[in-house]
Design an enzyme around this catalytic site. Structure first.
Site, PDB file in Angstrom:
ATOM      1  N   LEU A 124      33.000  -4.577 -33.225  1.00 45.84           N
ATOM      2  CA  LEU A 124      32.478  -5.728 -33.213  1.00 45.84           C
ATOM      3  C   LEU A 124      30.889  -5.976 -32.827  1.00 45.84           C
ATOM      4  O   LEU A 124      30.716  -7.290 -33.284  1.00 45.84           O
ATOM      5  CB  LEU A 124      33.426  -6.859 -31.995  1.00 45.84           C
ATOM      6  CG  LEU A 124      34.820  -7.319 -32.999  1.00 45.84           C
ATOM      7  CD1 LEU A 124      34.113  -8.717 -33.202  1.00 45.84           C
ATOM      8  CD2 LEU A 124      35.307  -6.360 -33.672  1.00 45.84           C
ATOM      9  N   GLU A 125      30.279  -5.606 -31.966  1.00 48.81           N
ATOM     10  CA  GLU A 125      29.122  -5.665 -30.915  1.00 48.81           C
ATOM     11  C   GLU A 125      28.109  -5.223 -31.663  1.00 48.81           C
ATOM     12  O   GLU A 125      26.739  -6.452 -32.601  1.00 48.81           O
ATOM     13  CB  GLU A 125      29.019  -5.109 -29.924  1.00 48.81           C
ATOM     14  CG  GLU A 125      29.758  -5.730 -29.047  1.00 48.81           C
ATOM     15  CD  GLU A 125      29.494  -7.526 -28.388  1.00 48.81           C
ATOM     16  OE1 GLU A 125      28.617  -7.678 -29.147  1.00 48.81           O
ATOM     17  OE2 GLU A 125      30.334  -8.343 -27.715  1.00 48.81           O
ATOM     18  N   THR A 126      28.406  -4.003 -32.249  1.00 51.81           N
ATOM     19  CA  THR A 126      26.783  -3.688 -33.641  1.00 51.81           C
ATOM     20  C   THR A 126      27.457  -3.177 -34.760  1.00 51.81           C
ATOM     21  O   THR A 126      26.630  -1.877 -35.489  1.00 51.81           O
ATOM     22  CB  THR A 126      26.172  -2.145 -32.684  1.00 51.81           C
ATOM     23  OG1 THR A 126      26.882  -1.628 -32.295  1.00 51.81           O
ATOM     24  CG2 THR A 126      25.587  -3.220 -31.591  1.00 51.81           C
ATOM     25  N   TYR A 311      36.565 -14.354 -31.387  1.00 52.72           N
ATOM     26  CA  TYR A 311      36.177 -12.758 -30.749  1.00 52.72           C
ATOM     27  C   TYR A 311      37.347 -12.708 -30.527  1.00 52.72           C
ATOM     28  O   TYR A 311      37.669 -11.125 -30.381  1.00 52.72           O
ATOM     29  CB  TYR A 311      35.016 -13.417 -30.211  1.00 52.72           C
ATOM     30  CG  TYR A 311      34.500 -11.632 -29.351  1.00 52.72           C
ATOM     31  CD1 TYR A 311      33.279 -11.650 -30.171  1.00 52.72           C
ATOM     32  CD2 TYR A 311      34.837 -11.358 -28.156  1.00 52.72           C
ATOM     33  CE1 TYR A 311      32.725  -9.913 -29.923  1.00 52.72           C
ATOM     34  CE2 TYR A 311      34.349 -10.088 -28.009  1.00 52.72           C
ATOM     35  CZ  TYR A 311      33.688  -9.243 -28.764  1.00 52.72           C
ATOM     36  OH  TYR A 311      33.092  -8.043 -28.233  1.00 52.72           O
TER      37      TYR A 311
END
Length: 404
Positions: A124-126, A311
């Protein structure tokens, strides 16, 4: 770590307590830089580190543009979810979990975080390190520190970033990330990096850009410190009973799983919920026509990483699917893409009719959801607090072109 505007997610940015300068018409960026450099030295950063860093720091106008910009459209849960929990991301996550399995199992033993969750955060982050940002972190932070809107907070983050550069022997030129200063595989802000980063590969440096081991170990340490509850899941998709009172949803209406079971809530496949005393609350991110979830303690831990229910659901469901589940049982409804002006117009209509939802701002917070529920009850609608098209029409909101 990124922040999102959403229909069901009011977001905040924590503020540090450090005093900070702000740029005005008579106080330009160069003067602000001089004061920031002096402040860093006064806080114990070596002068040679400060001189080296500030020799490369420049004003980045694009950072201010991004800080001031607000999305034209309000993100809906189906749009958010479908762009983040994808077949590719699930497949890639499974490959990487297998690749890093020995390390991930060691991290679980030490920190208590299951492998599929760590991989889901990474995805999800990168996008598993595929995009870590391209903005110069120190310049971005200095630009924001010299801007009056959130000067105090970003001055603190800049000071911490400089201390990081010194402690971890980081080259300022290699410190790139998001426009707001989030860095590395896990998109840690400098304060989180400084406090929670761990040298996972044993090379003497916690490098969240170049070392997957450092990044995953740091993520495990961070989640452990945020209060991850070992042995329990994030939550689960459920089916709500016919006639469910949606005023019973939300964090303020927590009950044990066994109590929700007694009220007729089942697992998504129709089977009974476990007889668990675990505290949970109902989340309905897309209204009564979309999926429903029971959220447990670890759901709130995920939201401490990124304060967004969307999220948290995406992380939880991506983790589930990486671990082998088939994904959501309920279908995602086709929702209109409201503009912020649409939501502001609805808020104004609600205020005009006596439902105090506060100053119209285009953000769906608790007051607006409560106002919508009361409006729906008055008009014999399902009171889920969701701004569905029938709510907009009944309230007389003139929608933007394309939503009529």
């Amino acid at each position: 770590m990124k922040r999102f505007f959403s229909l069901f997610s009011g977001l905040t940015v924590a503020c540090a307590t450090l005093a900070a300068p702000a740029v005005s018409a008579t106080d330009d960026f160069a003067q602000c830089k001089t004061r920031l450099a002096a402040k860093a030295v006064s806080q114990g950063v070596a002068k040679e580190v400060v001189d080296n860093a500030f020799s490369t720091i420049t004003y980045v106008n694009r950072v201010i543009e991004l800080d001031r910009s607000q999305p034209e459209f309000v993100t809906t849960f189906p749009s958010y979810y479908s762009k983040r929990v994808t077949n590719w991301r699930v497949s890639k996550g499974r490959q990487l979990m297998q690749k890093h399995w020995p390390m991930l199992t060691r991290l679980q033993q030490k920190y208590g975080i299951p492998p599929h969750y760590l991989v889901a955060f990474w995805g999800l982050e990168t996008n598993f390190g595929g995009y870590k940002g391209t903005m110069p972190v120190l310049s971005s932070l200095a630009t924001l520190a010299c801007d009056e809107r959130r000067s105090t907070y970003f001055t603190g983050e800049l000071m911490t970033a400089l201390k990081l550069a010194e402690r971890e022997y980081l080259n300022p030129a290699n410190m790139v990330g998001s426009w707001a200063g989030a860095m590395g595989h896990t998109q840690f802000m400098p304060s989180a990096y400084y406090k929670y980063a761990v040298d996972g590969d044993g090379d003497g440096q916690a490098n969240l850009w170049d070392s997957e081991a450092d990044a995953l170990t740091s993520a495990a340490n961070f989640l452990n410190n945020l209060g991850w509850n070992q042995g329990t899941r994030w939550g689960r998709e459920v089916v709500l009973p016919e006639g469910f009172d949606y005023r019973e949803s939300g964090y303020g209406n927590r009950r044990s799983v066994i109590d929700w079971k007694a009220l007729g809530i089942t697992q998504a496949d129709g089977s009974a919920l476990p007889d668990s005393t675990l505290s949970a609350y109902v989340v309905v991110p897309a209204g009564h026509e979309g999926p429903a979830f029971l959220a447990y303690q670890n759901f709130r831990v995920i939201m401490r990483w990124n304060n967004s229910e969307f999220y948290a659901i995406a992380v939880g469901e991506l983790a589930n699917q990486i671990a082998g589940s088939d994904g959501l049982v309920a279908s995602l409804p086709d929702l209109p893409a409201y503009t912020r002006n649409d939501i502001m117009a609805l808020q104004q209509k609600l205020n005009d009719e006596g439902y105090d939802v506060g100053k119209p701002d285009g953000i769906m917070g608790p007051a607006t959801r409560s106002g919508i529920r009361e409006f729906q009850l008055k008009h014999n609608m399902i009171a889920d607090g969701f701004p569905a098209m029938d709510v907009m029409k009944k309230a007389g909101v003139k929608l933007a072109a394309g939503n009529n």
